[in-house]
Design a protein around this motif. Structure first.
Motif, mmCIF file in Angstrom:
data_model
loop_
_atom_site.group_PDB
_atom_site.id
_atom_site.type_symbol
_atom_site.label_atom_id
_atom_site.label_comp_id
_atom_site.label_asym_id
_atom_site.label_seq_id
_atom_site.Cartn_x
_atom_site.Cartn_y
_atom_site.Cartn_z
ATOM 1 N N PHE A 49 0.820 -1.207 0.000
ATOM 2 C CA PHE A 49 0.000 0.000 0.000
ATOM 3 C C PHE A 49 0.857 1.262 0.000
ATOM 4 O O PHE A 49 0.650 2.174 -0.812
ATOM 5 N N THR B 207 -3.751 8.749 12.516
ATOM 6 C CA THR B 207 -4.608 7.594 12.780
ATOM 7 C C THR B 207 -5.440 7.261 11.547
ATOM 8 O O THR B 207 -5.648 8.104 10.671
ATOM 9 N N ALA B 208 -5.876 6.016 11.526
ATOM 10 C CA ALA B 208 -6.705 5.565 10.406
ATOM 11 C C ALA B 208 -7.760 4.619 10.951
ATOM 12 O O ALA B 208 -7.534 3.926 11.940
ATOM 13 N N TYR B 209 -8.890 4.596 10.283
ATOM 14 C CA TYR B 209 -10.013 3.793 10.775
ATOM 15 C C TYR B 209 -10.706 3.118 9.597
ATOM 16 O O TYR B 209 -10.899 3.733 8.541
ATOM 17 N N LEU C 18 -6.374 0.981 5.727
ATOM 18 C CA LEU C 18 -5.172 1.362 4.983
ATOM 19 C C LEU C 18 -5.485 2.505 4.018
ATOM 20 O O LEU C 18 -4.728 3.465 3.902
ATOM 21 N N ARG C 19 -6.616 2.378 3.330
ATOM 22 C CA ARG C 19 -7.007 3.441 2.396
ATOM 23 C C ARG C 19 -7.224 4.757 3.144
ATOM 24 O O ARG C 19 -6.871 5.831 2.648
ATOM 25 N N ASP C 20 -7.806 4.658 4.340
ATOM 26 C CA ASP C 20 -8.042 5.856 5.139
ATOM 27 C C ASP C 20 -6.713 6.462 5.585
ATOM 28 O O ASP C 20 -6.556 7.686 5.592
ATOM 29 N N GLY D 83 -3.952 6.293 3.963
ATOM 30 C CA GLY D 83 -3.400 6.934 2.763
ATOM 31 C C GLY D 83 -4.058 8.275 2.507
ATOM 32 O O GLY D 83 -3.389 9.264 2.183
ATOM 33 N N ALA D 84 -5.389 8.313 2.659
ATOM 34 C CA ALA D 84 -6.119 9.572 2.426
ATOM 35 C C ALA D 84 -5.682 10.625 3.441
ATOM 36 O O ALA D 84 -5.458 11.788 3.087
ATOM 37 N N ASN D 85 -5.527 10.191 4.690
ATOM 38 C CA ASN D 85 -5.095 11.102 5.748
ATOM 39 C C ASN D 85 -3.671 11.605 5.472
ATOM 40 O O ASN D 85 -3.397 12.809 5.540
ATOM 41 N N TYR E 49 -9.190 8.083 -6.109
ATOM 42 C CA TYR E 49 -8.523 7.957 -4.807
ATOM 43 C C TYR E 49 -7.447 9.027 -4.641
ATOM 44 O O TYR E 49 -6.679 9.253 -5.559
ATOM 45 N N PRO E 50 -7.323 9.695 -3.530
ATOM 46 C CA PRO E 50 -8.031 9.517 -2.252
ATOM 47 C C PRO E 50 -9.152 10.539 -2.001
ATOM 48 O O PRO E 50 -9.446 10.823 -0.840
ATOM 49 N N ARG F 72 -13.225 9.998 4.684
ATOM 50 C CA ARG F 72 -12.553 11.133 5.332
ATOM 51 C C ARG F 72 -12.485 12.359 4.437
ATOM 52 O O ARG F 72 -12.501 13.494 4.939
#
Lengths: 222, 224
Positions: A66, A156-158, A181-183, A185-187, B90-91, B96
């Motif tokens: 990832f 943090t990620a959720y 994991l995607r969260d 990455g977005a964060n 993405y993202p 979020r």
């Protein structure tokens, strides 16, 4: 035998497809060090009672896959620093080195909470250091001086997934981990340039602040 | 003779199971404007579920159901698949980061790659679906057993479901909200069992999907 096997440890090796981020790459050449602890990350949760099972969730391979995908989309160039040889090879070409670590990972399944949702919560710790402060030992291992990191931050990620018909606990935990994991990455992608130390480093033309003289520490122990 | 009767009984039960459905109450509210009277041409539409709430998330299969409903009603409307779209973007459409207001579109389009991707997709409308289907009550009991002479169940179970969804339509070109449609449905399902359980299911989510799908189709299609 089938009934008995249901009480054994339940293992999830997290797997998923991770998309490349759609963003204008930052004009940086970034080195990345995946420590053994990170690349082989797993959590083992021992059953609290007879009705529960032990759980082993292995996220290491998925983490590396990832973050490789994400960082390669976020930065102009990304190189992996594995040992003294790669460290030498990328000297003078890398702007900074990032070292990700999983600081904490917690999960819940409906059995724990009585809510029909599977959840994974992760806390990452990222450190950035200039390549000159990463040292290669004779045996090929890498080490870094403590307090040489010019940026050190957590995020943090959720991830959650609802229960679904014919979806096993393992599949649901895997899906929750992929969402987490995607969260992450977005964060990371949306907050990287706003981390105060990173923002200052970029504003100062990628010059890290002067380092303090300290003892060298092996990276794995950091 | 007995086998023929047994066969007919089983066939009758299967038929009854496929025909019997519980009743569903549905309420649909609609408020739309700037309807594309000529249809949307070769532009595309994406339907996305809201998933930022901590206690529920809009089901992926519900979004797929609405998309299929619109495609079936007018095959000239290009409805993008939700997961493909989220992966392509993405993202920017994760729980979020997904835009919550039309004001956020401008910020999103300020990124060259994102703007180019939207142009490639010819995206005209973005439809956000927020809501979920929940079980409201359940009662009854059922006992099943297996013996040398066969197997069977006896008892009665009942449960209720309620679906509450709202669709918000964004005009992506003008960066404005052009409509809201809500569908609330509820129904009670039953499962009597005398040897064989006969489920009488109330299609609560399916009715919500059809209700929202019909209204969205009316809005988007020039044929309706």
């Amino acid at each position: 035998m089938l009934l008995l096997s249901a009480c054994g440890a339940r293992e999830v090796v997290v797997q998923g497809n991770f998309p490349k981020p759609l963003m204008d790459p930052l004009p940086l050449t970034l080195g990345v060090i995946y420590t053994d602890e990170f690349a082989q990350h797993e959590i083992f949760d021992e059953a609290a009672g007879r009705a529960e099972s032990d759980w082993l969730v292995k996220t290491g391979d998925a983490q590396v896959e990832f973050w490789n995908t994400l960082l390669n989309g976020m930065f102009q160039e990304v190189v992996q620093i594995k040992d003294s040889q790669t460290l030498e090879a990328y000297k003078n070409t890398v702007d900074a080195v990032i070292i990700p670590a999983v600081a904490d990972l917690q999960y819940t399944i409906p059995l724990h909470t009585n809510i029909k949702i599977y959840e994974i919560w992760m806390k990452y710790r990222f450190k950035m250091v200039s390549l000159e402060d990463v040292h290669g030992n004779e045996n090929g291992d890498l080490s870094i001086k403590p307090d040489q990191y010019f940026a050190d931050w957590t995020l943090t990620a959720y991830g959650k997934t609802p229960t679904a018909f014919l979806q096993s606990d393992e599949e649901a935990v895997n899906l929750a981990a992929v969402v987490a994991l995607r969260d992450a990455g977005a964060n990371f992608a949306t907050s990287f340039s706003r981390v105060p130390d990173i923002a200052a480093w970029m504003a100062e033309g990628l010059q890290p602040p002067p380092a303090e003289a300290t003892d060298i520490q092996r990276l794995e122990n950091d | 003779m007995i086998r023929v009767i047994q066969g007919k009984l089983i066939a009758g039960l299967v038929l009854a199971m496929s025909i019997l459905q519980g009743c569903v109450n549905a309420t649909v509210d609609e408020m739309t404007f700037l309807e594309p009277t000529e249809g949307i041409g070769d532009a595309s539409v994406v339907i996305i579920g809201r998933r930022h709430a901590p206690d529920y998330e809009t089901e992926f299969d519900f979004i797929e159901c609405i998309g299929d409903h619109i495609r079936r009603g007018d095959n000239s409307i290009s409805v993008l698949h939700e997961l493909d779209f989220i992966n392509m973007m993405y993202p920017w459409f994760e729980p979020r980061t997904a835009p919550l207001r039309t004001d956020d579109i401008e910020k999103l389009l300020s990124q060259e790659r994102v703007a180019n991707r939207f142009e490639e997709l010819k995206l005209e409308y973005m439809i956000w679906i927020d809501g979920s289907t929940i079980e409201t009550n359940s009662s009854g009991s059922m006992t099943c057993g297996v013996g040398p002479g066969g197997a069977g169940c006896f008892g009665f179970g009942t449960w209720g479901n309620a679906a509450d969804y709202e669709a918000t339509i964004w005009d992506f070109t003008d960066e404005i909200e052009v409509g809201r449609i809500s569908a609330n449905t509820s129904g009670q399902s039953y499962m009597p069992a005398v040897v064989v359980p006969i489920p009488i299911i109330a299609p609560v989510q399916g009715t919500a999907c059809d209700s929202l799908g019909d209204q969205l189709l009316k809005y988007l299609s020039a044929k309706m």
